[in-house]
Design an enzyme around this catalytic site. Structure first.
Site, PDB file in Angstrom:
ATOM      1  N   LYS A   1       0.812  -1.223   0.000  1.00 27.69           N
ATOM      2  CA  LYS A   1       0.000   0.000   0.000  1.00 27.69           C
ATOM      3  C   LYS A   1       0.844   1.271   0.000  1.00 27.69           C
ATOM      4  O   LYS A   1       0.369   2.337  -0.393  1.00 27.69           O
ATOM      5  CB  LYS A   1      -0.965   0.010   1.184  1.00 27.69           C
ATOM      6  CG  LYS A   1      -2.078  -1.010   0.995  1.00 27.69           C
ATOM      7  CD  LYS A   1      -3.167  -0.859   2.018  1.00 27.69           C
ATOM      8  CE  LYS A   1      -4.292  -1.845   1.728  1.00 27.69           C
ATOM      9  NZ  LYS A   1      -5.205  -2.026   2.852  1.00 27.69           N
TER      10      LYS A   1
ATOM     11  N   LYS B   1      -6.486 -10.334  -5.441  1.00 24.62           N
ATOM     12  CA  LYS B   1      -7.481 -10.582  -4.384  1.00 24.62           C
ATOM     13  C   LYS B   1      -8.767  -9.803  -4.627  1.00 24.62           C
ATOM     14  O   LYS B   1      -8.708  -8.641  -5.042  1.00 24.62           O
ATOM     15  CB  LYS B   1      -6.868 -10.155  -3.044  1.00 24.62           C
ATOM     16  CG  LYS B   1      -7.738 -10.408  -1.834  1.00 24.62           C
ATOM     17  CD  LYS B   1      -7.094  -9.917  -0.552  1.00 24.62           C
ATOM     18  CE  LYS B   1      -7.354  -8.444  -0.304  1.00 24.62           C
ATOM     19  NZ  LYS B   1      -7.133  -7.993   1.080  1.00 24.62           N
TER      20      LYS B   1
ATOM     21  N   LYS C   1     -12.699  -5.281  -0.908  1.00 27.43           N
ATOM     22  CA  LYS C   1     -13.821  -4.373  -0.725  1.00 27.43           C
ATOM     23  C   LYS C   1     -13.455  -2.927  -1.047  1.00 27.43           C
ATOM     24  O   LYS C   1     -14.322  -2.105  -1.263  1.00 27.43           O
ATOM     25  CB  LYS C   1     -14.426  -4.489   0.675  1.00 27.43           C
ATOM     26  CG  LYS C   1     -13.497  -4.364   1.860  1.00 27.43           C
ATOM     27  CD  LYS C   1     -14.311  -4.485   3.158  1.00 27.43           C
ATOM     28  CE  LYS C   1     -13.648  -5.244   4.272  1.00 27.43           C
ATOM     29  NZ  LYS C   1     -12.518  -4.610   4.928  1.00 27.43           N
TER      30      LYS C   1
HETATM   31  P1  TYM Z   1     -10.265  -6.921   6.399  1.00 32.34           P
HETATM   32  O1  TYM Z   1     -11.382  -6.057   6.880  1.00 32.34           O
HETATM   33  O2  TYM Z   1      -9.456  -6.458   5.252  1.00 32.34           O
HETATM   34  O3  TYM Z   1     -10.840  -8.348   6.030  1.00 32.34           O
HETATM   35  C1  TYM Z   1     -11.686  -9.062   6.913  1.00 32.34           C
HETATM   36  C2  TYM Z   1     -11.436 -10.556   6.804  1.00 32.34           C
HETATM   37  O4  TYM Z   1     -11.751 -11.012   5.476  1.00 32.34           O
HETATM   38  C3  TYM Z   1     -10.640 -11.716   4.926  1.00 32.34           C
HETATM   39  N1  TYM Z   1     -10.603 -11.451   3.473  1.00 32.34           N
HETATM   40  C4  TYM Z   1     -10.616 -12.405   2.526  1.00 32.34           C
HETATM   41  N2  TYM Z   1     -10.648 -13.736   2.608  1.00 32.34           N
HETATM   42  C5  TYM Z   1     -10.659 -14.438   1.431  1.00 32.34           C
HETATM   43  N3  TYM Z   1     -10.647 -13.842   0.208  1.00 32.34           N
HETATM   44  C6  TYM Z   1     -10.621 -12.503   0.084  1.00 32.34           C
HETATM   45  N4  TYM Z   1     -10.630 -11.938  -1.121  1.00 32.34           N
HETATM   46  C7  TYM Z   1     -10.612 -11.706   1.284  1.00 32.34           C
HETATM   47  N5  TYM Z   1     -10.588 -10.368   1.535  1.00 32.34           N
HETATM   48  C8  TYM Z   1     -10.581 -10.240   2.865  1.00 32.34           C
HETATM   49  C9  TYM Z   1      -9.424 -11.143   5.639  1.00 32.34           C
HETATM   50  O5  TYM Z   1      -8.333 -12.011   5.608  1.00 32.34           O
HETATM   51  C10 TYM Z   1      -9.970 -10.935   7.039  1.00 32.34           C
HETATM   52  O6  TYM Z   1      -9.929 -12.140   7.784  1.00 32.34           O
HETATM   53  N6  TYM Z   1      -6.816  -6.023   9.900  1.00 32.34           N
HETATM   54  C11 TYM Z   1      -8.011  -6.780   9.585  1.00 32.34           C
HETATM   55  C12 TYM Z   1      -9.123  -6.559  10.581  1.00 32.34           C
HETATM   56  C13 TYM Z   1      -8.711  -6.780  11.987  1.00 32.34           C
HETATM   57  C14 TYM Z   1      -8.538  -8.040  12.631  1.00 32.34           C
HETATM   58  C15 TYM Z   1      -8.146  -7.728  13.961  1.00 32.34           C
HETATM   59  C16 TYM Z   1      -8.709  -9.355  12.227  1.00 32.34           C
HETATM   60  C17 TYM Z   1      -8.398  -5.816  12.881  1.00 32.34           C
HETATM   61  N7  TYM Z   1      -8.073  -6.370  14.079  1.00 32.34           N
HETATM   62  C18 TYM Z   1      -7.889  -8.745  14.884  1.00 32.34           C
HETATM   63  C19 TYM Z   1      -8.452 -10.376  13.150  1.00 32.34           C
HETATM   64  C20 TYM Z   1      -8.053 -10.062  14.464  1.00 32.34           C
HETATM   65  C21 TYM Z   1      -8.509  -6.373   8.207  1.00 32.34           C
HETATM   66  O7  TYM Z   1      -8.252  -5.297   7.741  1.00 32.34           O
HETATM   67  O8  TYM Z   1      -9.334  -7.295   7.609  1.00 32.34           O
END
Ligand code: TYM
Length: 326
Positions: free
Chosen positions: A111, A192, A195
């Site tokens: 990023k 990937k 969103k």
């Molecule tokens: P975030 O909001 O980007 O994504 C949320 C969850 O969705 C999964 N994910 C995917 N899995 C499969 N295919 C895809 N294309 C795809 N896009 C997203 C991500 O791996 C994630 O599990 N930093 C984290 C949020 C967070 C978090 C935490 C997670 C903050 N604190 C503590 C676990 C524990 C994030 O930005 O996920």
């Protein structure tokens, strides 16, 4: 009972990738673990969001959590910013993480590449994420593959802190789904599905019109071989559709392959589109009902009491150990 914790950032609109990579796992595991699932709204601030829209997305995410089947009987749902302690512990972790180690985070590297104006928050965000996880002594953290490195950093931070200041944090395990750890963009299946992506056609949103989702599946990029087979290297488009199909139907990829042994791509896509359309229609029906019932605030007020108490105790213990305060 062992603890599960995970969260999702309320930026952009949730995709079917978030469902298959994360939400589906939370749902399946919630009865086995004491489960904490939260809206990572402080994480959303690493990039600019329209404040009004952000509030709406936060509320919608709680609705989605409930609509996919998270049950307040097993799962404590909460909003990160409503528990101030996350940021406190995040700071202590920033002071216990090396610049080099944070700079190795792939997501940050990607990023910030050729972009001087990324926020400092984008750099330190994995330490806030470590705080989210370690605060609750989580045993397992179900995430998609893109977040695995951040959970590993949380493990390193916990081990370092325990060594320096005495046993304080549990060492968490990331749990990555066997299939569907990464759902790919329908138009560019080497990327990937995200969103925060601009390519609308490549991405299926959980709250989008099911008919438009159907069209996106029908126009997904495939290949010229005309054989429905799981082969991510040579057939990334078809493999991605197979993963989506088998995850939503809860069957193995091999069984899905067998179903389409004698099918052409047109027929295959139509069947994937049927499953996706039905999945979104049912999900949205439940979502709309939940949002109209107005159950969200009561539920959050109740869980806030629980998570604040856990977090307060943890932060007090940490402050005591590191020696701040009176
Ligand atoms: P975030 O909001 O980007 O994504 C949320 C969850 O969705 C999964 N994910 C995917 N899995 C499969 N295919 C895809 N294309 C795809 N896009 C997203 C991500 O791996 C994630 O599990 N930093 C984290 C949020 C967070 C978090 C935490 C997670 C903050 N604190 C503590 C676990 C524990 C994030 O930005 O996920």
């Amino acid at each position: 009972m062992k603890r599960l914790l995970s969260g999702i950032k309320p930026t952009g609109e949730l995709t079917i990738g978030n469902y298959i990579g994360a939400l589906k796992q939370f749902n399946e595991m919630q009865k086995e673990y004491e489960t904490f699932v939260f809206v990572a709204d402080l994480h959303a601030l690493t990039v600019y969001n329209d404040p009004k829209e952000l509030k709406e997305k936060i509320r919608n995410l709680i609705g989605i959590y409930l609509a996919v089947g998270l049950n307040p009987e097993y799962t404590t749902l909460f909003i990160q910013s409503e528990n101030m302690y996350h940021a406190n512990l995040g700071w202590v972790f920033e002071c216990n993480t090396y610049m080099g180690e944070a700079a190795r985070m792939t997501q940050y590297k990607e990023k910030s590449k050729n972009n001087e104006s990324v926020s400092v928050g984008l750099f330190t965000y994995p330490m806030l994420m470590a705080s989210d996880i370690l605060m609750y002594d989580a045993d397992v953290v179900p995430v998609g593959i893109d977040q695995k490195q951040h959970v590993e950093l949380a493990r390193n931070i916990a081990e370092r802190f325990n060594n320096k200041y005495g046993e304080t944090f549990k060492i968490p395990e990331p749990v990555i789904p066997k299939e569907g750890a990464k759902i790919y963009d329908l138009q560019d299946p080497t990327k990937k599905m995200s969103k925060s992506d601009d390519n609308e056609k490549g991405c299926i949103k959980l709250l989008e019109d099911p008919k438009s989702a159907r069209k996106k599946i029908m126009s997904a990029v495939t290949d010229s071989e005309a054989v429905v087979k799981y082969d991510p290297e040579n057939k990334p488009g078809i493999s991605n559709l197979l993963v989506i199909y088998s995850s939503l139907k809860d069957i193995s990829i091999e069984d899905a392959e067998k179903e389409f042994e004698n099918s052409g791509y047109g027929d295959f896509k139509k069947r994937v589109a049927d499953v996706v359309e039905e999945f979104l229609t049912n999900l949205q029906e439940r979502f709309n009902k939940i949002m109209n019932d107005g159950v969200v605030d009561n539920l959050l007020d109740k869980s806030n009491e629980k998570v604040r108490k856990i977090a307060e105790d943890k932060v007090k213990e940490v402050f005591e150990k590191v020696g701040v305060g009176r």
